[in-house]
Design an enzyme around this catalytic site. Structure first.
Site, PDB file in Angstrom:
ATOM      1  N   LYS A  53       5.169   4.916  20.249  1.00 41.63           N
ATOM      2  CA  LYS A  53       4.705   4.129  19.096  1.00 41.63           C
ATOM      3  C   LYS A  53       4.938   4.910  17.796  1.00 41.63           C
ATOM      4  O   LYS A  53       5.406   4.364  16.799  1.00 41.63           O
ATOM      5  CB  LYS A  53       3.219   3.769  19.261  1.00 41.63           C
ATOM      6  CG  LYS A  53       2.974   2.719  20.344  1.00 41.63           C
ATOM      7  CD  LYS A  53       1.501   2.590  20.733  1.00 41.63           C
ATOM      8  CE  LYS A  53       1.334   1.614  21.902  1.00 41.63           C
ATOM      9  NZ  LYS A  53      -0.036   1.505  22.394  1.00 41.63           N
ATOM     10  N   GLN A  97      -5.824   4.366  21.509  1.00 43.91           N
ATOM     11  CA  GLN A  97      -5.142   4.146  22.778  1.00 43.91           C
ATOM     12  C   GLN A  97      -6.165   3.960  23.904  1.00 43.91           C
ATOM     13  O   GLN A  97      -7.090   4.757  24.058  1.00 43.91           O
ATOM     14  CB  GLN A  97      -4.196   5.322  23.081  1.00 43.91           C
ATOM     15  CG  GLN A  97      -3.324   5.127  24.313  1.00 43.91           C
ATOM     16  CD  GLN A  97      -2.345   3.962  24.208  1.00 43.91           C
ATOM     17  OE1 GLN A  97      -1.879   3.605  23.119  1.00 43.91           O
ATOM     18  NE2 GLN A  97      -2.032   3.336  25.326  1.00 43.91           N
ATOM     19  N   ASP A 120      -4.055  -3.801  16.555  1.00 42.41           N
ATOM     20  CA  ASP A 120      -3.981  -4.115  17.986  1.00 42.41           C
ATOM     21  C   ASP A 120      -4.555  -5.508  18.267  1.00 42.41           C
ATOM     22  O   ASP A 120      -4.367  -6.051  19.347  1.00 42.41           O
ATOM     23  CB  ASP A 120      -4.805  -3.083  18.781  1.00 42.41           C
ATOM     24  CG  ASP A 120      -3.943  -2.118  19.580  1.00 42.41           C
ATOM     25  OD1 ASP A 120      -2.834  -2.502  19.973  1.00 42.41           O
ATOM     26  OD2 ASP A 120      -4.395  -0.981  19.793  1.00 42.41           O
TER      27      ASP A 120
HETATM   28  N1  GUN Z   1      -3.287   0.601  26.489  1.00 45.70           N
HETATM   29  C1  GUN Z   1      -2.423  -0.204  27.147  1.00 45.70           C
HETATM   30  N2  GUN Z   1      -1.880  -1.108  26.290  1.00 45.70           N
HETATM   31  C2  GUN Z   1      -2.420  -0.870  25.080  1.00 45.70           C
HETATM   32  C3  GUN Z   1      -2.249  -1.481  23.808  1.00 45.70           C
HETATM   33  O1  GUN Z   1      -1.497  -2.437  23.608  1.00 45.70           O
HETATM   34  N3  GUN Z   1      -2.980  -0.936  22.795  1.00 45.70           N
HETATM   35  C4  GUN Z   1      -3.846   0.104  22.997  1.00 45.70           C
HETATM   36  N4  GUN Z   1      -4.525   0.543  21.958  1.00 45.70           N
HETATM   37  N5  GUN Z   1      -4.024   0.683  24.167  1.00 45.70           N
HETATM   38  C5  GUN Z   1      -3.316   0.195  25.210  1.00 45.70           C
END
Ligand code: GUN
Length: 293
Positions: A53, A97, A120
């Site tokens: 990311k 995350q 998110d």
């Molecule tokens: N863990 C797995 N997928 C995601 C996501 O799309 N965003 C976040 N913050 N954590 C995750």
């Protein structure tokens, strides 16, 4: 192979290209879209997602700010980092995350994120607004899946969409988005309580696997010609690989590609779309902050 490959990497690249002039326009106003990422603990998959990311941000000339906390960090410490991101004007988007360590309430941490920076789309405010089709940040994976389906020209109106998995971040929001009038699918959500999973999946014109179970969906569970979207990213032990593991989706790709009409690969399907919709939301958050100034 009979199924058409739905190339998430290519679509992601074209969406990212569309963000370039928007980022330039922001820079002309002295705004660099900034994404703050909080990673708690040392989970290897989470470390790898977070670095992907951040790399994607930097490739587009956006900023990323990373904060790491140890696995034994308290809920109060995590919430305090989130609050510092909330009040930092250089931060337009916040990503915590998931999953968080077991002793920490994910809900409490998510609720601490300012909805204006919730790129998110996980806060109750954004999820609620999604339900009633008001402007909001859509969760990135469901949004990416919708873009893939729409771009592929898959017929969705009146189609039977079967979602296997009911997580807060993928299955549940996808079920809401797939029932929007613009998509108009008839949605079934399957989960661990579902009796005879194959009976449901075999009726699916659009089958979305997001259960987190490696190769759960076999060839004989799929309707011929169906569109199959594989959200799974699972590390499975594989002694033939130098790393000792390989990535597997929730779909048995080799078998299902012989039955499906179209299918997403793992990797290169949904994964790049998730990251791209995160960049998209972060650019949007930066644009909205410029309007508020
Ligand atoms: N863990 C797995 N997928 C995601 C996501 O799309 N965003 C976040 N913050 N954590 C995750």
């Amino acid at each position: 192979m009979s199924a058409t490959l739905l190339d998430g990497k290519k679509l992601a690249e074209s969406i990212r290209k569309g963000l370039v002039p928007r980022i330039e326009a922001l820079k002309n106003k002295a705004i660099i879209p900034g994404l703050a990422v909080l990673l708690v603990g040392e989970d290897p998959a989470s470390i790898s997602y977070v670095s992907a990311k951040e790399k994607a941000c930097e490739e587009l000339g956006m900023k990323s700010f990373e904060k790491r906390l140890p696995a034994n960090a308290s809920e109060a410490e995590i919430v305090s980092v989130v609050k510092s991101f909330n009040s930092d004007p250089k931060v337009h988007g916040i990503l915590v995350q998931l999953p968080l360590p077991k002793n920490v309430s994910e809900t409490k941490v998510i609720e601490a994120i300012s909805p204006e920076k919730d790129v998110d789309g996980f806060t109750p405010e954004n999820l609620g607004r999604m339900m009633i089709e008001e402007p909001c940040y859509l969760p990135c994976t469901p949004h990416g899946v919708i873009k893939l389906i729409e771009t592929a020209g898959v017929h969705t109106k009146g189609a039977n969409a079967v979602i296997v998995g009911r997580s807060n971040i993928v299955g549940k929001p996808l079920s809401v988005l797939m029932t929007r009038k613009s998509i108009n699918s008839t949605v079934t959500v399957c989960h661990t309580g579902t009796k005879n999973l194959a009976e449901h999946t075999k009726r699916a014109d659009i089958l979305i696997a997001c259960a987190g179970v490696p190769e759960l969906i076999k060839g004989d569970m799929v309707k011929p010609g169906a569109c199959v979207i594989d959200v799974g990213v699972n590390r499975v032990t594989d002694a033939t690989k130098a790393k000792g593991w390989r990535l597997a989706g929730d779909v048995d790709f080799n078998a299902v590609k012989e039955v499906a009409g179209s299918i997403t690969p793992v990797p290169g399907g949904v994964g790049p779309m998730t990251i791209t919709m995160l960049l998209f939301n972060t650019v949007e958050a930066a644009e909205r902050s410029a309007v508020r100034k």
